[in-house]
Motif scaffolding. Structure first.
Motif, PDB file in Angstrom:
ATOM      1  N   ILE A  56      54.468  19.740  12.720  1.00  0.00           N
ATOM      2  CA  ILE A  56      54.547  21.212  12.678  1.00  0.00           C
ATOM      3  C   ILE A  56      54.592  21.782  14.094  1.00  0.00           C
ATOM      4  N   MET A  57      53.777  21.237  15.005  1.00  0.00           N
ATOM      5  CA  MET A  57      53.755  21.731  16.382  1.00  0.00           C
ATOM      6  C   MET A  57      55.086  21.464  17.096  1.00  0.00           C
ATOM      7  N   VAL A  58      55.659  20.285  16.879  1.00  0.00           N
ATOM      8  CA  VAL A  58      56.956  19.972  17.494  1.00  0.00           C
ATOM      9  C   VAL A  58      58.039  20.912  16.958  1.00  0.00           C
TER      10      VAL A  58
ATOM     11  N   ALA B 292      52.099  25.931  20.922  1.00  0.00           N
ATOM     12  CA  ALA B 292      52.352  24.675  20.206  1.00  0.00           C
ATOM     13  C   ALA B 292      52.235  23.481  21.143  1.00  0.00           C
ATOM     14  N   VAL B 293      52.761  23.607  22.360  1.00  0.00           N
ATOM     15  CA  VAL B 293      52.693  22.517  23.335  1.00  0.00           C
ATOM     16  C   VAL B 293      51.247  22.242  23.748  1.00  0.00           C
ATOM     17  N   PHE B 294      50.440  23.294  23.850  1.00  0.00           N
ATOM     18  CA  PHE B 294      49.034  23.116  24.219  1.00  0.00           C
ATOM     19  C   PHE B 294      48.242  22.425  23.110  1.00  0.00           C
ATOM     20  N   ILE B 295      48.593  22.684  21.849  1.00  0.00           N
ATOM     21  CA  ILE B 295      47.878  22.096  20.710  1.00  0.00           C
ATOM     22  C   ILE B 295      48.352  20.681  20.424  1.00  0.00           C
ATOM     23  N   LEU B 296      49.623  20.396  20.701  1.00  0.00           N
ATOM     24  CA  LEU B 296      50.234  19.113  20.340  1.00  0.00           C
ATOM     25  C   LEU B 296      49.453  17.885  20.820  1.00  0.00           C
ATOM     26  N   PRO B 297      48.935  17.840  22.061  1.00  0.00           N
ATOM     27  CA  PRO B 297      48.193  16.641  22.485  1.00  0.00           C
ATOM     28  C   PRO B 297      47.030  16.286  21.573  1.00  0.00           C
TER      29      PRO B 297
END
Length: 294
Positions: free
Chosen positions: A185-187, A205-210
């Motif tokens: 979902i984040m990607v 989204a990029v901050f949450i993805l890791p």
């Protein structure tokens, strides 16, 4: 469990000779704005707001010395490489990545607090902790530094022992499922937001993805055995090597604000490369077993 992709033992001494002056030079670059005289090249016809026509490569040299030096120290063979040292390497890599992202989470939380709190003294402290993108600079080498410290600590602590507590992973359910779908979902959100210029959504989204990738990385397989442990170690080493190869290339070919983008992407490359390599290896072995059973 077998450890592969290691450097010869003597290279760790070369690594120390590279890393120590690299750290010293990096300190003077970051905190004293030092540049080696005459160490610049004209890369552009004229200067712009964010980029100078002349590029001094002192900071690139410092980062290269630190990364190559730490890689050699971290991944050079010890005198006795066996199953125990392989377990130590997996344990150290596990903690290096995890601690690094705990620090990342801490930076995000205090940054959000800084934007919400209106108390000047507290805001001033938070600003000091998060100013000048210091975390993103440190994140370029902290996983290697934490791994090296943890691995050699385990070597000293367990030099007369023949057993090591196994790494504790999250249960397969529901964490593996959550990691997969939140990451997907984040990607998708990041791609859609940058395509349609929803920049705030994309950066969130990029901050949450890791963190969603970490749920996936640190959740157990349905069956955890010696093969899975060995594959985890191999995949994590490959992820570290590829991550730092990309970073070193970017260090010399990407400049200014664009390199901040590289630093942001650097937050997700290790878990992402790990997942790609790990799942590819597990799938390939399972397919080979199915073919042999026919």
């Amino acid at each position: 469990m077998k450890t592969s992709f290691l450097f010869p033992p003597k290279l760790k001494y070369l690594g120390a000779l590279l890393a120590i002056p690299g750290f010293v030079l990096g300190y003077f670059v970051v905190y004293r704005n030092y540049e080696i005289p005459g160490f610049e090249i004209r890369l552009r016809a004229k200067s712009s707001i964010f980029l100078s026509a002349m590029e001094n490569f002192t900071n690139e040299l410092a980062l290269t010395l630190v990364i190559i030096g730490l890689l050699l120290v971290a991944f050079s063979r010890v005198k006795k490489e066996d199953e125990l040292t392989a377990k130590m390497r997996l344990n150290a890599l596990y903690w290096a990545i995890l601690v690094n992202y705990i620090l990342y989470a801490f930076i995000i939380v205090i940054t959000l607090l800084g934007s919400l709190l209106k108390d000047p003294p507290i805001s001033a402290i938070i600003d000091d902790l998060t100013k000048n993108f210091d975390f993103y600079i440190y994140n370029l080498f902290t996983p290697l530094l934490i791994f090296t410290g943890r691995f050699y600590f385990l070597l000293l602590r367990n030099k007369n022992d023949f057993d090591l507590k196994p790494v504790l992973f999250l249960p397969n359910k529901p964490y593996r499922f959550l990691g997969k779908w939140i990451s997907a979902i984040m990607v998708a959100a990041a791609i859609a937001s940058f395509a349609f210029k929803w920049n705030d959504v994309g950066y969130d989204a990029v901050f949450i993805l890791p963190f969603s990738l970490l749920l996936w990385v640190y959740s157990r397989e349905k069956e955890e055995d010696e093969f899975i442990s060995s594959t985890r170690l191999e995949a994590m080493q490959i992820a570290v090597y590829v991550n730092y190869a990309i970073l070193l290339l970017s260090n010399f070919f990407v400049f200014g604000v664009d390199f901040l983008g590289v630093q942001l992407v650097n937050l997700v490359t290790i878990p992402l490369i790990f997942l790609i390599w790990f799942n590819f290896k597990v799938y390939r072995i399972s397919r080979e077993a199915e073919i042999k059973s026919i």
